[in-house]
Design a protein around this motif. Structure first.
Motif, short mmCIF file in Angstrom:
data_model
loop_
_atom_site.label_atom_id
_atom_site.label_comp_id
_atom_site.label_asym_id
_atom_site.label_seq_id
_atom_site.Cartn_x
_atom_site.Cartn_y
_atom_site.Cartn_z
N ASN A 251 0.83 -1.20 0.00
CA ASN A 251 0.00 0.00 0.00
C ASN A 251 0.87 1.26 0.00
OD1 ASN A 251 0.30 1.20 2.78
ND2 ASN A 251 -0.55 -0.77 3.41
N GLU A 252 0.32 2.36 -0.46
CA GLU A 252 1.10 3.57 -0.68
C GLU A 252 1.65 4.15 0.61
OE1 GLU A 252 -0.71 6.43 -3.30
OE2 GLU A 252 -1.67 4.88 -4.49
N PHE A 253 0.88 4.08 1.69
CA PHE A 253 1.37 4.61 2.96
C PHE A 253 2.60 3.85 3.42
CE2 PHE A 253 1.50 4.00 7.58
CZ PHE A 253 1.82 5.29 7.96
N LYS A 254 2.52 2.51 3.43
CA LYS A 254 3.66 1.70 3.86
C LYS A 254 4.84 1.91 2.92
CE LYS A 254 3.04 -2.36 5.67
NZ LYS A 254 2.75 -3.81 5.88
N LEU A 255 4.57 2.10 1.64
CA LEU A 255 5.64 2.34 0.68
C LEU A 255 6.40 3.63 1.02
CD1 LEU A 255 7.23 2.00 -1.93
CD2 LEU A 255 5.30 2.94 -3.17
N LYS A 256 5.68 4.73 1.21
CA LYS A 256 6.34 6.01 1.46
C LYS A 256 7.07 6.02 2.80
CE LYS A 256 2.69 8.53 0.94
NZ LYS A 256 1.82 9.73 0.92
N LYS A 257 6.36 5.62 3.86
CA LYS A 257 6.95 5.67 5.19
C LYS A 257 8.05 4.61 5.33
CE LYS A 257 5.59 6.25 10.04
NZ LYS A 257 6.64 5.49 10.70
N GLY A 258 7.80 3.41 4.81
CA GLY A 258 8.78 2.34 4.92
C GLY A 258 10.05 2.64 4.14
N PHE A 259 9.90 3.21 2.94
CA PHE A 259 11.05 3.56 2.11
C PHE A 259 11.93 4.57 2.83
CE2 PHE A 259 13.50 5.43 -1.27
CZ PHE A 259 13.68 4.41 -2.19
N ARG A 260 11.28 5.58 3.43
CA ARG A 260 12.04 6.62 4.12
C ARG A 260 12.80 6.04 5.32
NH1 ARG A 260 8.66 11.76 5.94
NH2 ARG A 260 8.45 11.93 3.67
N GLU A 261 12.15 5.14 6.05
CA GLU A 261 12.80 4.55 7.23
C GLU A 261 13.91 3.58 6.85
OE1 GLU A 261 10.53 3.02 10.40
OE2 GLU A 261 9.15 4.71 10.50
N LEU A 262 13.68 2.78 5.81
CA LEU A 262 14.64 1.75 5.44
C LEU A 262 15.87 2.33 4.74
CD1 LEU A 262 15.00 -1.34 5.58
CD2 LEU A 262 13.98 -1.48 3.30
N PHE A 263 15.66 3.36 3.90
CA PHE A 263 16.77 3.88 3.10
C PHE A 263 17.21 5.29 3.51
CE2 PHE A 263 14.49 0.86 0.30
CZ PHE A 263 15.50 -0.08 0.17
N GLY A 264 16.52 5.90 4.46
CA GLY A 264 16.93 7.21 4.95
C GLY A 264 16.68 8.35 4.00
N MET A 265 15.81 8.16 3.04
CA MET A 265 15.46 9.21 2.07
C MET A 265 14.11 8.88 1.46
SD MET A 265 17.87 8.19 -1.22
CE MET A 265 19.32 7.90 -0.20
N THR A 266 13.50 9.89 0.85
CA THR A 266 12.24 9.65 0.15
C THR A 266 12.53 9.12 -1.26
OG1 THR A 266 12.10 11.86 -0.83
CG2 THR A 266 11.18 11.58 1.38
N ILE A 267 11.50 8.63 -1.90
CA ILE A 267 11.65 8.14 -3.28
C ILE A 267 12.07 9.27 -4.20
CG2 ILE A 267 10.33 7.28 -5.27
CD1 ILE A 267 8.73 5.57 -3.24
N PHE A 268 11.49 10.46 -4.01
CA PHE A 268 11.83 11.60 -4.87
C PHE A 268 13.29 12.02 -4.66
CE2 PHE A 268 7.13 12.31 -4.76
CZ PHE A 268 6.93 12.10 -6.11
N GLU A 269 13.78 11.90 -3.42
CA GLU A 269 15.18 12.24 -3.16
C GLU A 269 16.12 11.26 -3.87
OE1 GLU A 269 14.70 14.39 1.22
OE2 GLU A 269 15.02 12.22 1.09
N LEU A 270 15.76 9.99 -3.90
CA LEU A 270 16.57 9.01 -4.64
C LEU A 270 16.55 9.30 -6.13
CD1 LEU A 270 18.30 6.47 -4.80
CD2 LEU A 270 16.18 5.11 -4.81
#
Length: 334
Positions: A251-270
Motif C-alpha cells: 500500500n502507498e502509505f507503507k511504501l512512502k513511510k517504509g522507504f524513508r525509514e529503510l533507506f533514509g530518504m524519500t523516493i523523490f530524493e533518490l
C-alpha cells in the motif's frame, strides 16, 4: 508568467493571486469566484471561506502560458489537495514533488518559499482544503488526542507528501466540486464535506499510528528493496507512487513511510540523486550541453535542472562544464 506571493495568513493566497493577475471577482457573502483574464487563460477559481483560518479553493483553469508562482509561506499552513487534472511541479528547501492527475497531496509548511509551476494548454483542476494547524487541533477532545494530532502533523512538517488515493476520497472530491446547493445550505454542505475529506485522509494516512518506527516483515523489506531497484531503473521517467505500489503489491502509505525509514530518504530524493549522478556522466563522457543533459535525465525545464544541480553539487552546470574544459586543457599540455 511568473508571480510572487506572500502569505501572511491562510486567506492571502486568493487575494494576492487576484491582485497580481487583475482578475474579476464576484462576491457572494462567504464565497468568491475569480474569473481569469483572457490573456492569462480560461477558467476560474472559487474560494469558499468556512471561517477565519479555514477555506476551500477549487481551481479550474487552462493557462495561455506556463504559470510559475513563488509563494512565501510565512504562516503555518496545513493543506489537503486533490489534483483532478493537469500536473504540478513544486520545489522547496531543496526538495521537489511532481503531482500527476488524480492524486492527492498533504503539506504542512511554514517560513518557506515554494516554487510552483503549472503547464499551459492543459486543464488544471485542483481542490484544496487550506487551514491553520490550530483549526485542526480544535477538534481534539482532550490533551492526549491533541498530542496525537500534533504527532500526526509533525510527520508531514516541511514536506509535500502524496497520500493514498481511495474511492471514498474521490467520491468526496466529486461531491464537493459538483455541489448543487445554494446559500446557507451550500456553506453547511461544503464545511461538512471538508471535514469528511480530512477524516478520510486521516484514515488513509493511518492516523493514530504515526509515532515510532515501522515494524518490517521479511516480505515488506523484499518489496521495498524491489521499489529501490525500480526507482533506479526508471529515474529518468519516474514511476508514480501509485504505480510503484501496484508493481510490488504494497500500500502507498507503507511504501512512502517504509522507504524513508529503510533507506533514509524519500523516493523523490533518490530520483534526484540518480538524475544528478547521470547528469555528470552525460556531460563528462557524452559531452552533452546543459539543455540536452537536462532533457536526458528527465527535466523539461532547464532552470529546474540548474537549480537542482547547484543544490546537489554546489555549482551551476555551466561552471562544472568550464572545470571539465579547463582540466582537459591542462591534461593536453602535459
Amino acid at each position: 508568467m511568473a508571480l510572487k506571493i506572500l502569505n501572511l495568513e491562510i486567506h492571502d493566497l486568493f487575494e494576492q493571486f487576484t491582485e497580481r493577475i487583475e482578475g474579476h471577482v464576484e462576491h457572494n457573502q462567504w464565497e468568491q469566484r475569480l474569473t481569469i483574464p483572457s490573456h492569462i487563460g480560461q477558467g476560474s477559481i472559487t474560494r469558499t471561506r468556512i471561517r477565519p483560518g479555514m477555506e476551500i479553493m477549487y481551481t479550474d483553469i487552462t493557462y495561455e502560458q506556463d504559470m510559475k508562482l513563488y509563494i512565501q509561506e510565512a504562516c503555518p499552513l496545513f493543506e489537503l489537495s486533490y489534483n483532478v487534472s493537469g500536473e504540478i511541479y513544486c520545489e522547496w528547501n531543496g526538495k521537489e514533488s511532481h503531482t500527476e492527475k488524480q492524486t492527492g497531496n498533504v503539506l504542512f509548511l511554514e517560513d518557506v518559499q515554494v516554487y510552483e509551476e503549472k503547464k499551459a494548454g492543459v486543464s488544471n483542476q485542483l481542490l484544496e482544503i487550506r487551514l491553520a494547524p490550530s483549526e485542526l487541533l480544535y477538534y481534539a477532545g482532550d490533551l492526549a488526542e491533541k498530542q496525537q494530532m500534533e504527532t500526526w502533523l509533525k510527520h508531514h512538517r516541511g514536506n509535500i507528501d502524496r497520500y493514498p488515493d481511495t474511492a471514498a476520497i474521490r467520491k468526496c472530491v466529486f461531491e464537493m466540486i459538483h455541489c448543487t446547493y445554494h446559500g446557507t445550505l451550500r456553506r453547511l454542505y461544503m464545511e461538512s464535506k471538508a471535514l469528511e475529506f480530512i477524516a478520510l485522509f486521516g484514515e488513509s494516512d493511518s492516523y493514530g499510528s504515526m509515532s515510532g518506527s515501522m515494524t518490517f516483515r521479511p516480505d515488506d523489506i523484499i518489496n521495498l528493496k524491489r521499489v529501490h531497484e525500480l526507482v533506479q531503473i526508471h529515474f529518468e521517467q519516474p514511476l508514480s507512487i501509485r504505480e510503484l505500489a501496484k508493481r510490488v503489491g504494497i500500500n502507498e502509505f507503507k511504501l512512502k513511510k517504509g522507504f524513508r525509514e529503510l533507506f533514509g530518504m524519500t523516493i523523490f530524493e533518490l530520483v534526484r540523486i540518480k538524475r544528478m549522478e547521470k547528469a555528470l556522466w552525460y556531460m563528462e563522457v557524452e559531452g552533452l550541453n546543459i539543455g540536452k543533459t537536462a532533457v536526458s535525465v528527465g527535466y523539461s525545464n532547464v532552470s529546474n535542472f540548474t537549480t537542482t544541480f547547484r543544490k546537489h553539487y554546489g555549482c551551476n552546470p555551466s561552471e562544472y562544464l568550464k572545470r571539465i574544459e579547463q582540466q582537459t586543457l591542462e591534461r593536453n599540455r602535459i
